[in-house]
Scaffold this motif. Structure first.
Motif, PDB file in Angstrom:
ATOM      1  N   GLY A  47      -6.556  -0.604   1.148  1.00  0.00           N
ATOM      2  CA  GLY A  47      -6.379  -1.043   2.527  1.00  0.00           C
ATOM      3  C   GLY A  47      -5.411  -2.216   2.628  1.00  0.00           C
ATOM      4  O   GLY A  47      -5.279  -3.008   1.698  1.00  0.00           O
ATOM      5  N   GLY A  48      -4.729  -2.295   3.751  1.00  0.00           N
ATOM      6  CA  GLY A  48      -3.828  -3.413   3.998  1.00  0.00           C
ATOM      7  C   GLY A  48      -2.517  -3.368   3.253  1.00  0.00           C
ATOM      8  O   GLY A  48      -1.777  -4.361   3.224  1.00  0.00           O
ATOM      9  N   ALA A  49      -2.186  -2.226   2.648  1.00  0.00           N
ATOM     10  CA  ALA A  49      -0.928  -2.131   1.898  1.00  0.00           C
ATOM     11  C   ALA A  49       0.265  -2.063   2.842  1.00  0.00           C
ATOM     12  O   ALA A  49       0.204  -1.451   3.910  1.00  0.00           O
ATOM     13  N   MET A  50       1.356  -2.678   2.433  1.00  0.00           N
ATOM     14  CA  MET A  50       2.629  -2.562   3.133  1.00  0.00           C
ATOM     15  C   MET A  50       3.270  -1.247   2.697  1.00  0.00           C
ATOM     16  O   MET A  50       3.367  -0.975   1.494  1.00  0.00           O
ATOM     17  N   ALA A  68      -1.066   4.580   8.136  1.00  0.00           N
ATOM     18  CA  ALA A  68      -1.126   3.129   7.963  1.00  0.00           C
ATOM     19  C   ALA A  68      -0.877   2.462   9.313  1.00  0.00           C
ATOM     20  O   ALA A  68      -0.182   3.021  10.160  1.00  0.00           O
ATOM     21  N   PRO A  69      -1.443   1.269   9.537  1.00  0.00           N
ATOM     22  CA  PRO A  69      -1.149   0.565  10.789  1.00  0.00           C
ATOM     23  C   PRO A  69       0.360   0.386  10.960  1.00  0.00           C
ATOM     24  O   PRO A  69       1.081   0.136   9.989  1.00  0.00           O
ATOM     25  N   PHE A  72       2.334  -2.274   9.306  1.00  0.00           N
ATOM     26  CA  PHE A  72       2.506  -2.233   7.858  1.00  0.00           C
ATOM     27  C   PHE A  72       3.477  -1.140   7.421  1.00  0.00           C
ATOM     28  O   PHE A  72       3.629  -0.893   6.232  1.00  0.00           O
ATOM     29  N   ASP A 136       6.974  -8.684   0.418  1.00  0.00           N
ATOM     30  CA  ASP A 136       5.945  -7.720   0.805  1.00  0.00           C
ATOM     31  C   ASP A 136       4.650  -7.949   0.033  1.00  0.00           C
ATOM     32  O   ASP A 136       3.550  -7.900   0.596  1.00  0.00           O
ATOM     33  N   ARG A 142      -0.432  -8.513  -3.087  1.00  0.00           N
ATOM     34  CA  ARG A 142      -0.677  -7.498  -2.062  1.00  0.00           C
ATOM     35  C   ARG A 142      -0.095  -6.170  -2.520  1.00  0.00           C
ATOM     36  O   ARG A 142       0.968  -6.124  -3.147  1.00  0.00           O
ATOM     37  N   ASP A 143      -0.776  -5.079  -2.217  1.00  0.00           N
ATOM     38  CA  ASP A 143      -0.287  -3.755  -2.564  1.00  0.00           C
ATOM     39  C   ASP A 143       0.875  -3.347  -1.665  1.00  0.00           C
ATOM     40  O   ASP A 143       0.874  -3.638  -0.458  1.00  0.00           O
TER      41      ASP A 143
END
Length: 198
Positions: A47-50, A68-69, A72, A136, A142-143
């Protein structure tokens, strides 16, 4: 807690005849194969990956399927496949052995079909890789997902293993995931190489 990683996801099977050079030719991928690949990867993706993707539609299709949102999700032209110039859309048989041999004899500097040299491609992928590492991923915390092509994935592997070295044809034996498959590269394991590239 799992280490933050760079995830290199290759597009699904493109809808083009076998044996055709299609580098930056903007062909779509098989919709069903794209959906299946997206579902498989979404189950593994943290979750939350760019998510960065090549602008070519076979990659954009897969990136959008990940849901993905929007904040992102980012298109990045540096993640495109090699530009093969006038070879694009031609069968490798029609391009001919002599032209391919000329390229392989000077793999690093020769621009196949008058398009893009491997030197130019490595430079743009290096730029994207350093940006993903520094910004990023927030220096590896961060993934980041790249939805991209086999050639780009091979460039990442080369850069992380050999830095600024210039490959010759015999050196360029780097594996790439199959269509709709991926490779996970933990940022921490490659931090020294990434710092040397920056």
């Amino acid at each position: 807690m799992a280490q933050a990683s760079l995830w290199l996801l290759r597009h699904a099977q493109p809808l083009i005849a076998a044996g055709v050079c299609y580098g930056q030719l903007d062909v779509p991928a098989d919709p069903s194969a794209t959906l299946q690949a997206g579902m498989r990867f979404a189950a593994a993706m943290p979750g939350g990956a760019m998510v960065r993707h090549s602008p070519l539609q076979r990659c954009e299709q897969l990136a959008l399927s990940l849901q993905a949102p929007e904040a992102f999700l980012s298109m990045d032209a540096r993640l495109q496949e090699m530009d093969f110039g006038r070879w694009e859309g031609q069968s490798w048989n029609d391009i001919g052995r002599a032209a391919v041999d000329a390229w392989s004899q000077d793999l690093y500097a020769h621009a196949p079909g008058g398009g893009e040299s491997l030197a130019a491609m490595l430079a743009r992928v290096r730029s994207a890789l350093v940006e993903s590492w520094q910004h990023d991923s927030r220096l590896g915390t961060r993934d980041v997902v790249w939805v991209t092509h086999a050639g780009v994935i091979r460039c990442v592997q080369w850069l992380l293993r050999y830095g600024h070295a210039q490959p010759s044809a015999p050196d360029w034996q780097l594996p790439a995931p199959g269509f709709g498959q991926w490779q996970q590269l933990p940022w921490k394991a490659h931090a020294a190489a990434l710092q040397a590239l920056a």
